[in-house]
Design an enzyme around this catalytic site. Structure first.
Site, PDB file in Angstrom:
ATOM      1  N   HIS A 138    -119.315 -40.096 -78.032  1.00  0.00           N
ATOM      2  CA  HIS A 138    -118.944 -39.416 -76.786  1.00  0.00           C
ATOM      3  C   HIS A 138    -117.685 -38.555 -76.979  1.00  0.00           C
ATOM      4  O   HIS A 138    -117.670 -37.377 -76.626  1.00  0.00           O
ATOM      5  CB  HIS A 138    -118.716 -40.470 -75.702  1.00  0.00           C
ATOM      6  N   GLU A 139    -116.658 -39.152 -77.569  1.00  0.00           N
ATOM      7  CA  GLU A 139    -115.410 -38.401 -77.746  1.00  0.00           C
ATOM      8  C   GLU A 139    -115.620 -37.231 -78.712  1.00  0.00           C
ATOM      9  O   GLU A 139    -115.086 -36.138 -78.509  1.00  0.00           O
ATOM     10  CB  GLU A 139    -114.283 -39.315 -78.228  1.00  0.00           C
ATOM     11  N   HIS A 142    -116.988 -34.317 -76.957  1.00  0.00           N
ATOM     12  CA  HIS A 142    -115.957 -33.495 -76.305  1.00  0.00           C
ATOM     13  C   HIS A 142    -115.310 -32.546 -77.315  1.00  0.00           C
ATOM     14  O   HIS A 142    -115.058 -31.390 -77.023  1.00  0.00           O
ATOM     15  CB  HIS A 142    -114.877 -34.375 -75.681  1.00  0.00           C
ATOM     16  N   HIS A 148    -118.992 -33.776 -69.551  1.00  0.00           N
ATOM     17  CA  HIS A 148    -119.828 -34.878 -69.082  1.00  0.00           C
ATOM     18  C   HIS A 148    -121.163 -34.375 -68.582  1.00  0.00           C
ATOM     19  O   HIS A 148    -121.260 -33.301 -67.986  1.00  0.00           O
ATOM     20  CB  HIS A 148    -119.107 -35.678 -68.003  1.00  0.00           C
ATOM     21  N   CYS A 149    -122.169 -35.174 -68.871  1.00  0.00           N
ATOM     22  CA  CYS A 149    -123.538 -34.752 -68.622  1.00  0.00           C
ATOM     23  C   CYS A 149    -124.150 -35.722 -67.624  1.00  0.00           C
ATOM     24  O   CYS A 149    -123.830 -36.903 -67.630  1.00  0.00           O
ATOM     25  CB  CYS A 149    -124.288 -34.798 -69.951  1.00  0.00           C
ATOM     26  N   CYS A 154    -127.931 -40.011 -71.510  1.00  0.00           N
ATOM     27  CA  CYS A 154    -127.192 -39.170 -72.455  1.00  0.00           C
ATOM     28  C   CYS A 154    -125.832 -39.798 -72.756  1.00  0.00           C
ATOM     29  O   CYS A 154    -125.145 -40.297 -71.873  1.00  0.00           O
ATOM     30  CB  CYS A 154    -126.988 -37.779 -71.876  1.00  0.00           C
ATOM     31  N   CYS A 173    -128.652 -36.050 -75.063  1.00  0.00           N
ATOM     32  CA  CYS A 173    -129.885 -35.626 -74.418  1.00  0.00           C
ATOM     33  C   CYS A 173    -130.260 -34.264 -75.017  1.00  0.00           C
ATOM     34  O   CYS A 173    -129.433 -33.628 -75.673  1.00  0.00           O
ATOM     35  CB  CYS A 173    -129.682 -35.513 -72.912  1.00  0.00           C
ATOM     36  N   CYS A 176    -127.686 -31.375 -74.274  1.00  0.00           N
ATOM     37  CA  CYS A 176    -126.421 -31.448 -75.015  1.00  0.00           C
ATOM     38  C   CYS A 176    -126.652 -31.180 -76.500  1.00  0.00           C
ATOM     39  O   CYS A 176    -125.854 -30.497 -77.147  1.00  0.00           O
ATOM     40  CB  CYS A 176    -125.774 -32.814 -74.830  1.00  0.00           C
TER      41      CYS A 176
HETATM   42 ZN   LIG Z   1    -115.798 -38.254 -71.625  1.00  0.00          ZN
HETATM   43 ZN   LIG Z   2    -126.447 -34.631 -72.080  1.00  0.00          ZN
END
Ligand SMILES: [Zn+2]
Ligand SMILES: [Zn+2]
Ligand SMILES: Nc1ncnc2c1ncn2[C@@H]1O[C@H](COP(=O)(O)OP(=O)(O)O)[C@@H](O)[C@H]1O
Ligand SMILES: [Mg+2]
Lengths: 182, 443
Positions: A138-139, A142, A148-149, A154, A173, A176
């Site tokens: 996740h990081e 970014h 954010h999705c 996702c 997903c 992304c």
């Molecule tokens: Zn985040």
């Molecule tokens: Zn996504």
């Protein structure tokens, strides 16, 4: 120009700060290499964390840690994530799991609040590596410019609770992923 | 998609930076101002969906800023940040028209809830301004694969029911895609800004399920260091998905009914009543009506859950979808294993279309994943599929065949010693002789 597609980045660096669990580090390394189709390096840092400890809050300042990782460990054409096992905060929030520079090259993530036992649940420790992995992906997302999705499952969904992390996949997903690979 | 915008007004640089980064990651267009007069200057020529302002600032304070903005833009959405000592003034802020206030430092969860509430307000405002055309296209259903009438019918039902608040029960065999349908309903509802929280009821013991659903207080039992919200609480303003609802105990059925009726509950080890506004979607592969008749599922709970029923047909009743699903899963797994795309030979596809799929789409998905792993990397062949036999034999034929083969094997094993073979087979000697004759078995 920001380097934020997978084609432009040739390496991801994982810098661990006091993480002794070798198996965990190996899972993170292998899975991140697979998800980002990219070389992943792991290094153990020797930076003393005492200076980042906030005595009043009894937590570690994630803004300063992120700055430190960015200044001391990041490299050109790569993304660098500092891996911690301490309780992170930022001035305005009670805690965070991790944070990253959007479109930047550094991030931090901590496993401290990802352990079931912290919440008094004695269920399975097995979900811990997976939660940590999702947090790191996740990081990194970014860092690659993803925000954010809302697509369910996702990894870029915002998570403020460990259970939120369990609800998502350790992958992007299609929307992304397309942005990552453009 | 248009980005939402936010203006952060705070004199402390570290707070501004933290919030700036947080909202950037959340996809906002973010601007910052270090005091109230700078904020007013920016607001002069720019519109923001949300304004987040600290109450204590040198010069003009947050309350004064709030009043000034409200005079010019009465429907501006302003959230006030307070420190612990100034909660009284926060109440004043609400009277003066603030949307809400937060006390710093705040829980990420609270901030995120607050912001989603504010965004919902923003979208309601926009709806009032321009009579929005009805969204007819379903959102986020691209991973529900299928062109069959059955799938189309299901998607129509999803569309019809999504925007309402009614309970939905999704029925169908295991692996048909019930959870996927639940996700689609949530994603197309007005609750989509809030979480869809899943509970796999079958996987938890009664006491675990209780703490899972209702949460627990700090210190409720040894090791409970932090308070933990339960799933019902997490689903506030969102949707709770109770999978395998038929497996819950009769005690939990009573508890569940009570929560559904009152929308309130108490955390384990606590005494404060907590309310939560959630929508319920359930799934089951059992015949609940039958369970009600047999007395193993409460009738009152059944009627409360079963306002709308969406049935997901088994894969064998929509075989036209098999090739589409095959291609979808091939693409999915080749990608996740970082392999080049593979084909499927016609014979293999034919075999899949003839197969019955007792495990439905999940089984098909597993078959494809396995075939990509064991295959040659170019084409999935018949031999890569773990389907032992085509299911074209009639039942009696296959059973008789099996019996004949089995008896022959046992006889060989015991060198045609009839007594011992009969004993091993669990039948008497006369029966064994008859079967040897019937199947024309020879030494
Ligand atoms: Zn985040
Ligand atoms: Zn996504
Ligand atoms: N129509 C469909 N298109 C794509 N994937 C599907 C479809 N139906 C089911 N699946 C996949 O099959 C698996 C099982 O689906 P799931 O919703 O968990 O089934 P159930 O809840 O009915 O047991 C999941 O991986 C899901 O994504
Ligand atoms: Mg299921």
């Amino acid at each position: 120009m920001a380097i934020n597609t997978m084609k432009q980045v040739n390496q991801i660096n994982l810098i661990s700060f006091g993480i002794t669990d070798k198996a965990l580090l190996e899972i993170l390394r292998a899975e991140i290499a697979r998800i980002f189709s990219c070389k992943v390096n792991h290094k153990e840092a020797r930076t003393e964390l005492g200076q980042f400890f906030d005595g009043a809050r009894r937590q570690y300042n994630a803004d300063s840690l992120l700055q430190m990782v960015d200044q001391n460990y990041s490299k050109a054409e790569s993304k660098t994530v500092g891996l911690f096992q301490v309780d992170l905060f930022i001035p305005i929030l009670t805690y965070i799991f991790g944070q990253a520079y959007l479109n930047g090259s550094s991030a931090v993530a901590s496993g401290y609040r990802l352990v079931d036992e912290r919440y008094g649940i004695k269920t399975n420790r097995q979900n811990y590596p997976e939660r940590f992995l999702k947090e790191v992906i996740h990081e990194l997302g970014h860092n690659f410019g993803l925000i954010h999705c809302r697509n369910i499952g996702c990894v870029m969904q915002a998570s403020t609770y460990v259970e939120d992390i369990d609800l998502k996949n350790a992958d992007f997903c299609p929307v992304c992923r397309k942005q990552l690979e453009q | 998609m248009k980005k939402n915008s936010i203006l952060i007004v705070d004199d402390e640089a570290s707070v501004r930076d933290s919030l700036y980064n947080w909202f950037l990651e959340d996809g906002f267009e973010v601007s910052c101002a270090e005091d109230a007069s700078k904020a007013l200057k920016i607001l002069d020529h720019e519109h923001f969906d949300i304004i987040l302002a600290d109450i204590k600032m040198p010069g003009m304070d947050g309350l004064e800023l709030l009043r000034r903005i409200k005079q010019i833009k009465p429907d501006a959405i302003i959230i006030i940040i307070t420190a612990f000592a100034t909660v009284d003034t926060a109440v004043q802020a609400l009277k003066d028209g603030a949307f809400d206030y937060v006390t710093k430092p705040f829980d990420p969860d609270d901030l995120s809830h607050l912001i989603r509430n504010a965004l919902r307000q923003v979208s309601l405002k926009e709806e009032n301004e321009t009579l929005r055309e009805r969204v007819s296209a379903l959102e986020q259903v691209e991973d529900i694969i299928g062109e069959s009438q059955a799938v189309k019918k299901m998607l129509t039902e999803v569309e019809q029911v999504a925007q309402s608040n009614t309970s939905v029960i999704i029925t169908g065999e295991s692996g048909t895609g019930k959870e996927l349908i639940a996700k689609a309903i949530h994603a197309n509802s007005l609750r989509k800004f809030f979480p869809l929280v899943s509970v796999h009821c079958g996987a938890l013991t009664e006491s675990l399920l209780e703490s899972e659903l209702f949460g627990h207080e700090k210190g409720a039992f040894t090791g409970a260091v932090y308070t933990r919200k339960g799933r019902f609480e997490m689903a506030d303003n969102g949707t709770i998905f109770l999978d395998e609802i038929a497996t819950i105990s009769s005690k939990m059925q009573v508890e569940l009914l009570r929560v559904l009726e009152s929308k309130s509950f108490v955390r384990v080890g606590g005494n404060k009543t907590i309310t939560s506004d959630f929508r319920v979607i359930c799934a089951t592969n059992r015949d609940l009506k039958k369970m009600v008749n047999e007395g193993s599922f409460r009738e009152d709970l059944y009627y409360r859950l079963n306002v709308v029923n969406i049935n997901v047909p088994p894969l064998r009743e929509r075989k036209d979808d098999i090739p589409l699903l095959v291609n979808y899963f091939i693409a999915k797994y080749c990608k996740s294993m970082s392999r080049p795309l593979v084909n499927m030979e016609a014979a293999a596809m034919k075999r899949l279309q003839d197969y019955d799929f007792p495990g439905n789409v999940r089984e098909l998905e597993n078959i494809i994943e396995r075939a990509i792993v064991v295959g040659n990397g170019k084409e999935i062949k018949l031999r890569d599929l773990p389907l032992s036999k085509p299911v074209t034999l009639s039942k009696t034929e296959s059973l008789n065949d099996l019996e004949k083969q089995h008896i022959a094997q046992v006889l060989t094993k015991y060198s045609w010693n009839i007594s011992r073979a009969a004993q091993a087979l669990g039948i008497d000697r006369v029966t064994l002789y008859n079967k040897i004759k019937k199947y024309d078995l020879k030494q």
